[in-house]
Scaffold this active site. Structure first.
Site, PDB file in Angstrom:
ATOM      1  N   HIS A 169     -15.087 -47.377  63.892  1.00  0.00           N
ATOM      2  CA  HIS A 169     -14.323 -46.425  64.260  1.00  0.00           C
ATOM      3  C   HIS A 169     -12.954 -46.268  63.330  1.00  0.00           C
ATOM      4  CE1 HIS A 169     -17.499 -45.118  67.187  1.00  0.00           C
ATOM      5  NE2 HIS A 169     -17.104 -46.404  67.916  1.00  0.00           N
ATOM      6  N   ASP A 174     -22.613 -43.354  64.449  1.00  0.00           N
ATOM      7  CA  ASP A 174     -21.174 -43.397  64.748  1.00  0.00           C
ATOM      8  C   ASP A 174     -20.394 -42.919  63.598  1.00  0.00           C
ATOM      9  OD1 ASP A 174     -21.588 -44.397  67.313  1.00  0.00           O
ATOM     10  OD2 ASP A 174     -21.028 -46.376  66.668  1.00  0.00           O
ATOM     11  N   HIS A 201     -20.862 -39.681  69.660  1.00  0.00           N
ATOM     12  CA  HIS A 201     -22.301 -39.430  69.774  1.00  0.00           C
ATOM     13  C   HIS A 201     -22.639 -38.017  69.969  1.00  0.00           C
ATOM     14  CE1 HIS A 201     -22.816 -43.515  71.785  1.00  0.00           C
ATOM     15  NE2 HIS A 201     -22.416 -43.635  70.453  1.00  0.00           N
ATOM     16  N   HIS A 213     -27.498 -47.128  64.464  1.00  0.00           N
ATOM     17  CA  HIS A 213     -26.553 -46.518  65.459  1.00  0.00           C
ATOM     18  C   HIS A 213     -25.180 -46.447  64.821  1.00  0.00           C
ATOM     19  CE1 HIS A 213     -24.891 -45.225  69.036  1.00  0.00           C
ATOM     20  NE2 HIS A 213     -23.848 -45.972  68.786  1.00  0.00           N
TER      21      HIS A 213
END
Length: 301
Positions: A264, A241, A81, A237
């Site tokens: 991720h 990321d 973030h 969001h």
């Protein structure tokens, strides 16, 4: 393409918040740095100050968040973030001091970091930085999940999510990702999670800092939150990321990112794929341009 200059912040900045997992107060301080310093964390543990650069070589975990470490037990997690805001504002050189092993969750988005850095001011440095531009498609795949980067002169994204939830099935969002769009449409999007998962994590002593103040929480058929910042806040969001994870490469980048059910682990895998190819291309280009120190006749003497 215009020349891209390296940047740092004008004045030191202090941000405080709670850690998502520990629930304890975290202090994060950002300081100006000379050109070519890069982005470097200093983790304070008692009287010790441990240096952990932000780079692909230092990524040690991608489960639930992106975590960097120094090769031993020292780690800093949930850096994405913060990095999304740093990347958006073009910050290439900065010292980051932190007194805990996780970056504060703040409101669950990148907005507080973006606003804080802007308030401290941004200083353009004389040195320049070469952006990453790919010449052919690159991709990583994990079962039905994939992440592709296509050549493009601008940064844009097409992102698809498909969770087993009535409100998050087959959501897709396509947008350019310039500084204005990132700041207004992506960085304010909050992290999200499912109530059943949060309860399970808290039972294990994790996610103790999670609340409706810093996350969008989904029940079996709706949201616990009274309102969302965007109708499709969750997919936005995921884009946040992705930008933050790719920022670990340490350079500006351009391309059309196409993601489906990524996360991720895939983000970092693509970053490694990109850097291995880009580095190889740049080395080849350097060698082809290199002027020999001696001519063949001189070498024969």
């Amino acid at each position: 393409m215009n020349t891209i200059h390296r940047k740092t912040i004008k004045e030191s900045l202090t941000l405080k918040g709670i850690g998502l997992h520990s629930g304890k107060t975290v202090t994060l301080r950002l300081h100006p740095a000379p050109a070519n310093t890069g982005l470097v964390f200093f983790l304070y543990r008692g009287i010790n100050k441990i240096r952990i650069p932000i780079s692909l070589d230092h990524v040690v975990d991608t489960s639930n968040a992106t975590t960097i470490g120094d090769g031993s037990s020292n780690r800093i997690q949930t850096i994405e973030h913060l990095l999304a805001a740093v990347h958006t504002l073009g910050i290439t050189d900065c010292i980051l001091e932190i007194d805990a092993v996780e970056v504060p969750i703040m409101d669950g988005s990148s907005l507080p970091f973006w606003e804080g850095i802007r308030s401290s001011g941004i200083k353009e440095l004389e040195e320049t930085i070469e952006p990453i531009r790919i010449s052919h498609p690159m991709w990583v795949v994990d079962g039905d999940k994939y992440l592709v980067m296509l050549p493009s002169d601008e940064l844009k994204v097409t992102y698809n999510i498909d969770f087993n939830h009535p409100l998050l099935r087959g959501h897709s969002y396509t947008t350019k990702l310039d500084e204005t769009i990132l700041g207004e449409d992506i960085l304010p999007a909050r992290t999200f999670g499912f109530l059943k998962d949060v309860e399970a994590l808290q039972a294990r002593g994790l996610a103790l800092g999670g609340s409706l103040d810093n996350a969008v929480v989904l029940t079996d058929d709706g949201y616990l939150n009274e309102s969302l910042r965007y109708e499709n806040e969750c997919v936005r969001h995921k884009i946040l990321d992705l930008v933050g994870d790719l920022a670990v490469m340490g350079r500006p980048f351009y391309g059309h990112l196409i993601a489906s059910k990524a996360g991720h682990a895939l983000d970092i895998s693509l970053a490694k794929c990109i850097m291995s190819k880009v580095t190889g291309d740049e080395l080849t280009s350097f060698k082809s341009k290199r002027v020999p120190l001696f001519t063949k006749s001189e070498m024969a003497q």
